[in-house]
Design an enzyme around this catalytic site. Structure first.
Site, short mmCIF file in Angstrom:
data_model
loop_
_atom_site.label_atom_id
_atom_site.label_comp_id
_atom_site.label_asym_id
_atom_site.label_seq_id
_atom_site.Cartn_x
_atom_site.Cartn_y
_atom_site.Cartn_z
N GLU A 293 0.78 -0.99 0.32
CA GLU A 293 -0.75 -0.13 -0.13
C GLU A 293 0.96 1.50 -0.13
OE1 GLU A 293 -4.04 -1.57 2.31
OE2 GLU A 293 -2.40 -1.08 3.58
C1 NGO Z 1 -3.96 -4.43 4.36
C2 NGO Z 1 -3.07 -3.31 4.65
C3 NGO Z 1 -2.53 -3.51 6.84
C4 NGO Z 1 -4.10 -3.43 7.05
C5 NGO Z 1 -4.67 -4.56 6.82
C6 NGO Z 1 -6.65 -4.58 7.50
C7 NGO Z 1 -2.06 -5.78 4.13
C8 NGO Z 1 -1.13 -6.11 3.92
N1 NGO Z 1 -1.81 -3.70 4.82
O1 NGO Z 1 -3.47 -5.60 4.97
O2 NGO Z 1 -2.08 -1.95 6.47
O3 NGO Z 1 -3.58 -3.19 9.40
O4 NGO Z 1 -5.25 -4.62 5.97
O5 NGO Z 1 -7.22 -5.75 7.22
#
Ligand code: NGO
Length: 481
Positions: A293
């Site tokens: 992300e």
């Molecule tokens: C995503 C995000 C995290 C969140 C999570 C919550 C990933 C790999 N990045 O997973 O920052 O905490 O969802 O479900």
């Protein structure tokens, strides 16, 4: 009666009769974690403390047949003796967890309780389907201290997990002391989601966690999440921020808004120093660099960032692990593992499919199967629901090798993100009863049969009761009685 073993072993034969553990039953085995663990477990719940004897009725030995591999074991229980054999101490430790589950639920009691202590006569030959069987705890969104992490390990141990992934840094907090950059925790560790004071692990704390995990044959995989999810780092040192100005500490639960100063050479000096310390604190073979992300980072910058950063990790002698987005890096160092986390109903992104076709090993954590922070259903108070509700059956009935066809699957990991979790009881609520199912997905041979699994899982609730675990989710999916 088939014993309620989770994960189900590779091969199990049940014989007539049982072995009876009594006040005279001595344990003998090599001087190792498995022998110590078993001795302590039996003593704690039964109160029996027979002197150690070289010819105990329960004998652990390292003379298992070669085809058991690194973590396999052979367990033979007859009326007169329990024989556990493996090739390695790790194999013995996994076998001890099976013996533990063959004993009555009271064996989980933290204080002595009355017997009897029968063990059904069985022959078991067992080894894991996948070598990577992980649990992840996010200590960044809410901080969990050493005692809470140890308790988390205790929850994973009976189910034969062997990786403890710690998500140590995120926008909301930096949780690992880095001596060369004390403000990372001195300032960046003082926040968390909501109002709480945050917290962090000192180097000694972290060493204690690593040692505790090692004593339970779990490898710690430390994660420093980069180049997004980095507000706490930037709030601590202005030169890490693209504008050179420290942002505020962050206490919300948004994602994708932060990015390190990817163009500045000092950022890579910083990462080199951080990785050097993390690598020395976590002696295991892996270093997780996040990579998820990075929504503020252009594709070009992301590629350039990874090109500079990944070699800093491998320079420490570590194998890189990263979330699936890192498939977009132009060159993944030899051995790099990518962690799949997007829901299985999304198409596999082209760079990931490409990496998989080149044989890059994948760790499977698809959010709609393995994310333990997802709500069980719409009525759950704790948890998130962005990937949909995740019931017990849905987290059990899937095949990690079917998600990215043809991929080399290193294993399975169950991440527990902590945006909504503040206590160890909250953690227990999200883990149980889903964690055992993910253990079976990771360890047992495919395919999975829910109708044979659910009675075993139901039997395990008695173990959690005996252990004093009060907050596990009473899922209607487990049915009555
Ligand atoms: C995503 C995000 C995290 C969140 C999570 C919550 C990933 C790999 N990045 O997973 O920052 O905490 O969802 O479900």
């Amino acid at each position: 009666m088939i014993p309620a073993l989770i994960p189900a072993p590779h091969a199990l034969t049940v014989h007539d009769g049982s072995f009876e553990l009594t006040a005279d039953t001595a344990v003998s085995g090599p001087e190792c974690h498995a022998t110590r663990f078993l001795t302590a477990l039996l003593r704690r719940a039964t109160g029996y403390a027979p002197p150690p004897s070289p010819e105990g009725a329960i004998v652990l030995s390292l003379d298992g047949p070669a085809d058991l591999g690194e973590e396999g074991y052979r367990l033979d229980v007859s009326a007169g003796a329990v024989r556990l054999r493996a090739r390695t101490e790790e194999g013995l430790f996994r076998g001890v967890q099976t013996l533990r589950q063959l004993l009555p639920a009271g064996i989980e009691s933290p204080v002595p309780v009355p017997g009897p202590w029968p063990v059904p006569c069985v022959s078991i030959t067992d080894k894991p389907r996948f070598r990577w069987r992980g649990v992840m705890l996010d200590v960044a969104r809410h901080f969990f201290d050493v005692a809470a992490v140890k308790r988390f390990v205790d929850r994973a141990v009976p189910y034969k997990f062997n990786v403890l992934h710690l998500h140590l840094t995120d926008d909301q907090g930096w949780r690992l002391e880095i001596a060369s950059h004390p403000r990372l925790t001195g300032h960046g560790g003082t926040s968390q989601v909501g109002e709480g004071p945050g917290g962090h692990f000192s180097r000694a704390d972290f060493a204690e966690i690593v040692a505790y995990a090692a004593a339970h044959h779990m490898t710690v995989v430390p994660e420093i999440d980069l180049p997004g999810h980095t507000q706490a780092a930037m709030a601590s040192y202005p030169h890490l921020a693209p504008e050179g100005v420290t942002p505020e500490l962050y206490r919300g639960i948004d994602v994708g808004f932060s990015q390190l100063a990817v163009h500045k050479p000092t950022t890579y000096d910083f990462l080199d120093e951080v990785f050097t310390e993390v690598a020395s604190l976590a002696p295991g073979p892996y270093l997780h660099v996040g990579g998820d992300e990075a929504l503020q980072t252009t594709a070009e910058d992301y590629a350039a960032f990874m090109t500079r950063t990944l070699p800093l990790a491998t320079r420490q002698g570590k194998t890189v692990v990263a979330w699936q987005e890192a498939a977009a890096a132009p060159a993944l160092p030899e051995g790099t593992h990518l962690q799949y986390w997007r829901p299985t109903h999304e198409p596999v992104p082209a760079p990931l499919a490409d990496a998989a076709s080149r044989g890059v090993p994948l760790i499977m954590s698809p959010a709609n199967r393995a994310y333990l922070d997802m709500k069980y259903d719409e009525t759950s108070e704790l948890g998130l629901i962005w990937a949909g509700a995740l019931g017990v059956r849905q987290s059990y009935e899937w095949d990690p090798e079917a998600v990215v066809p043809g991929a080399r699957v290193a294993g399975v990991e169950a991440p527990l993100w902590s945006e909504t979790l503040t206590t160890s009881d909250d953690i227990d609520h999200m883990l149980y009863p889903r964690l055992p199912g993910l253990a079976e997905v990771a360890w047992s041979p495919a395919p999975k049969d829910w109708s044979s699994y659910v009675p075993r899982l139901r039997a395990h609730t008695l173990r959690w009761d005996a252990a004093g675990i009060t907050s596990y989710h009473r899922s209607p999916e487990l049915g009555e009685g």
